[in-house]
Write a protein that holds these residues in place. Structure first.
Motif, PDB file in Angstrom:
ATOM      1  N   PHE A 187      20.160   0.592 -16.019  1.00 23.99           N
ATOM      2  CA  PHE A 187      20.827   1.812 -15.560  1.00 23.99           C
ATOM      3  C   PHE A 187      22.346   1.690 -15.651  1.00 23.99           C
ATOM      4  CE2 PHE A 187      20.820  -0.879 -11.838  1.00 23.99           C
ATOM      5  CZ  PHE A 187      22.040  -0.631 -11.246  1.00 23.99           C
ATOM      6  N   TRP A 188      22.845   0.490 -15.463  1.00 27.27           N
ATOM      7  CA  TRP A 188      24.292   0.274 -15.457  1.00 27.27           C
ATOM      8  C   TRP A 188      24.898   0.427 -16.850  1.00 27.27           C
ATOM      9  CZ3 TRP A 188      26.406  -4.184 -17.886  1.00 27.27           C
ATOM     10  CH2 TRP A 188      25.460  -5.105 -18.345  1.00 27.27           C
ATOM     11  N   ARG A 252      28.686  -1.807 -11.438  1.00 22.03           N
ATOM     12  CA  ARG A 252      27.617  -0.893 -11.048  1.00 22.03           C
ATOM     13  C   ARG A 252      26.437  -1.646 -10.410  1.00 22.03           C
ATOM     14  NH1 ARG A 252      27.337   3.114 -16.387  1.00 22.03           N
ATOM     15  NH2 ARG A 252      29.232   4.325 -15.924  1.00 22.03           N
ATOM     16  N   LEU A 253      26.386  -2.965 -10.629  1.00 17.77           N
ATOM     17  CA  LEU A 253      25.324  -3.793 -10.064  1.00 17.77           C
ATOM     18  C   LEU A 253      25.696  -4.381  -8.711  1.00 17.77           C
ATOM     19  CD1 LEU A 253      24.537  -5.714 -13.342  1.00 17.77           C
ATOM     20  CD2 LEU A 253      22.864  -4.324 -12.135  1.00 17.77           C
ATOM     21  N   PRO A 257      20.574  -5.508  -3.162  1.00 21.21           N
ATOM     22  CA  PRO A 257      19.982  -6.417  -2.166  1.00 21.21           C
ATOM     23  C   PRO A 257      19.608  -7.784  -2.740  1.00 21.21           C
ATOM     24  CG  PRO A 257      19.025  -4.229  -1.978  1.00 21.21           C
ATOM     25  CD  PRO A 257      19.864  -4.214  -3.205  1.00 21.21           C
ATOM     26  N   ASP A 258      19.211  -7.820  -4.026  1.00 18.08           N
ATOM     27  CA  ASP A 258      18.816  -9.097  -4.611  1.00 18.08           C
ATOM     28  C   ASP A 258      19.990  -9.831  -5.253  1.00 18.08           C
ATOM     29  OD1 ASP A 258      19.201  -7.363  -6.694  1.00 18.08           O
ATOM     30  OD2 ASP A 258      17.349  -7.851  -7.751  1.00 18.08           O
ATOM     31  N   GLY A 259      21.188  -9.412  -4.936  1.00 15.83           N
ATOM     32  CA  GLY A 259      22.368 -10.089  -5.481  1.00 15.83           C
ATOM     33  C   GLY A 259      22.703  -9.545  -6.848  1.00 15.83           C
ATOM     34  N   GLY A 260      23.883  -9.020  -7.014  1.00 17.82           N
ATOM     35  CA  GLY A 260      24.256  -8.404  -8.285  1.00 17.82           C
ATOM     36  C   GLY A 260      25.376  -9.158  -8.962  1.00 17.82           C
ATOM     37  N   LEU A 261      25.304 -10.494  -8.958  1.00 21.14           N
ATOM     38  CA  LEU A 261      26.363 -11.285  -9.579  1.00 21.14           C
ATOM     39  C   LEU A 261      26.172 -11.376 -11.090  1.00 21.14           C
ATOM     40  CD1 LEU A 261      27.101 -14.382  -7.298  1.00 21.14           C
ATOM     41  CD2 LEU A 261      28.294 -12.185  -7.412  1.00 21.14           C
ATOM     42  N   ASN A 290      39.762   0.498 -15.801  1.00 24.73           N
ATOM     43  CA  ASN A 290      38.419  -0.066 -15.781  1.00 24.73           C
ATOM     44  C   ASN A 290      38.379  -1.508 -15.272  1.00 24.73           C
ATOM     45  OD1 ASN A 290      37.353   2.316 -16.849  1.00 24.73           O
ATOM     46  ND2 ASN A 290      37.698   1.632 -18.951  1.00 24.73           N
ATOM     47  N   SER A 291      39.481  -2.003 -14.730  1.00 22.38           N
ATOM     48  CA  SER A 291      39.529  -3.401 -14.288  1.00 22.38           C
ATOM     49  C   SER A 291      38.525  -3.685 -13.178  1.00 22.38           C
ATOM     50  CB  SER A 291      40.945  -3.760 -13.822  1.00 22.38           C
ATOM     51  OG  SER A 291      41.362  -2.922 -12.758  1.00 22.38           O
ATOM     52  N   SER A 292      38.131  -2.650 -12.404  1.00 22.92           N
ATOM     53  CA  SER A 292      37.171  -2.858 -11.320  1.00 22.92           C
ATOM     54  C   SER A 292      35.778  -3.208 -11.838  1.00 22.92           C
ATOM     55  CB  SER A 292      37.092  -1.612 -10.431  1.00 22.92           C
ATOM     56  OG  SER A 292      36.603  -0.506 -11.180  1.00 22.92           O
ATOM     57  N   TRP A 293      35.529  -3.016 -13.140  1.00 21.80           N
ATOM     58  CA  TRP A 293      34.245  -3.394 -13.724  1.00 21.80           C
ATOM     59  C   TRP A 293      33.935  -4.870 -13.501  1.00 21.80           C
ATOM     60  CZ3 TRP A 293      34.229  -0.846 -19.285  1.00 21.80           C
ATOM     61  CH2 TRP A 293      34.112   0.553 -19.152  1.00 21.80           C
TER      62      TRP A 293
END
Length: 364
Positions: A187-188, A252-253, A257-261, A290-293
């Motif tokens: 989705f991201w 976007r991840l 809950p399962d960790g989006g690293l 877009n640096s927050s990506w």
């Protein structure tokens, strides 16, 4: 002396301070284009995919362009340790005459990939936990279906000029295609995030080798891939033309809950969006809106001190084919020595994971 530099976005750094760096939290592993530079991670890749990540099995997205896609395909083989060894041997073992034709290089790379993939194409495309995403570039306008070198030269000439004005202008000449494991919702990636037309094609054992070849097909150096099963009609080139260092919307991840690293072994601390941006220092992923990506990205890269211990004080790269010329044995020796030195990157990472020290992590 530390061999490995560790940088992290603000959300990733906060996560490390609270939990350390845990395999169970890794959702995505990107792998950049860069030709022989990717060899430096052989030992780290073998440990990551052969030992550490399997200790916490979960669905993970492995996304790559060019040599990065080849590395991630190795990670999806039944025996990733042996696959990375085979990829390193085959890549180092390339031998070309003084002025090889584009057809000669394409044929050699196709044979290399056939030896690398072997009988594992279906297993790579359907790994029980990994979801492979291969980035390729599809030509538009003059590059859509060129039949003569003049059309290719004119098309890429216009692409270079457009990209110099704005990265969004490159989207008039190239489109992004993701040859994608259909089990991954991704989705991201599927919600539009930049100017490029992005289409998804289903990955299968039948189109895996062609997708890997297309993802590493350098313009002028190699012949384009003119058909890719399951993908839109068109002419395909290196995925790194659009996504050189994979500057993608990873944030976007964040917060899942399962960790989006995102764990990103990379050649340096600079994330260059496209191959044509290499000479444009203002065109970097950490600069601009877009640096927050990168907020949830942990970036692993060789330190300057580590690089100084390598032959010619640098990573292997494509220029080595010219530098060593027909002295293939000497080039192969130095590339394999560099791969062996890469064990220090692996050991530094394993030490940090065992005893996390947030003070060692620098802002990304």
């Amino acid at each position: 002396m530390k061999a490995l530099a560790i940088h992290a976005g603000p959300k990733a750094l906060a996560h490390i301070r609270e939990h350390g760096l845990r395999a169970q939290d890794i959702a995505v592993i990107p792998a950049a284009a860069g030709g022989p530079k990717g060899l430096i991670f052989q030992k780290m890749d073998q440990w990551l995919f052969g030992s550490w990540l399997p200790s916490a099995p979960r669905e993970r997205t492995l996304i790559g362009a060019s040599i990065g896609a080849w590395r991630m395909a190795a990670a999806c083989q039944p025996d990733p340790v042996a696959a990375f060894e085979r990829l390193g041997d085959l890549y180092c073992g390339q031998r070309y005459p003084r002025r090889p034709s584009a057809a000669h290089i394409s044929s050699a790379c196709r044979a290399l990939l056939a030896d690398f993939v072997g009988e594992h194409a279906d297993q790579i495309a359907s790994h029980p936990h990994h979801r492979l995403q291969i980035l390729v570039s599809r030509g538009r306008r003059l590059l859509k279906a060129p039949r003569r070198n003049l059309s290719v030269s004119a098309g890429f000439g216009l692409a270079v000029l457009g990209n110099l004005l704005s990265r969004s202008q490159l989207a008039h000449h190239l489109a992004r295609v993701v040859v994608s494991d259909e089990r991954d919702p991704a989705f991201w990636l599927k919600a539009r995030f930049d100017a490029f037309d992005t289409q998804f094609a289903p990955l299968s054992g039948a189109n895996l080798a062609d997708a890997l070849l297309a993802s590493g097909t350098l313009p002028f150096t190699m012949e384009p891939v003119r058909a890719l099963a399951g993908a839109p009609d068109g002419t395909y080139w290196d995925g790194g033309l659009i996504d050189y260092h994979l500057a993608l919307p990873y944030s976007r991840l964040a917060g899942k809950p399962d960790g989006g690293l995102v764990l990103y072994p990379h050649f340096g601390t600079q994330i260059v969006p496209g191959w044509l941006d290499k000479t444009l220092p203002w065109r970097r992923a950490h600069i601009g809106r877009n640096s927050s990506w990168l907020d949830n990205v942990v970036l692993l890269s060789p330190t300057t001190a580590f690089l100084q211990t390598l032959s010619r004080s640098k990573l292997p790269d494509r220029n080595d084919f010219l530098y060593y010329g027909l002295n293939h044995d000497f080039r192969i020796l130095n590339w394999k020595l560099a791969m062996g030195e890469g064990a220090r990157l692996r050991d530094d990472l394993a030490e940090f994971i065992a005893k996390p020290d947030p003070a060692r992590v620098q802002p990304l």
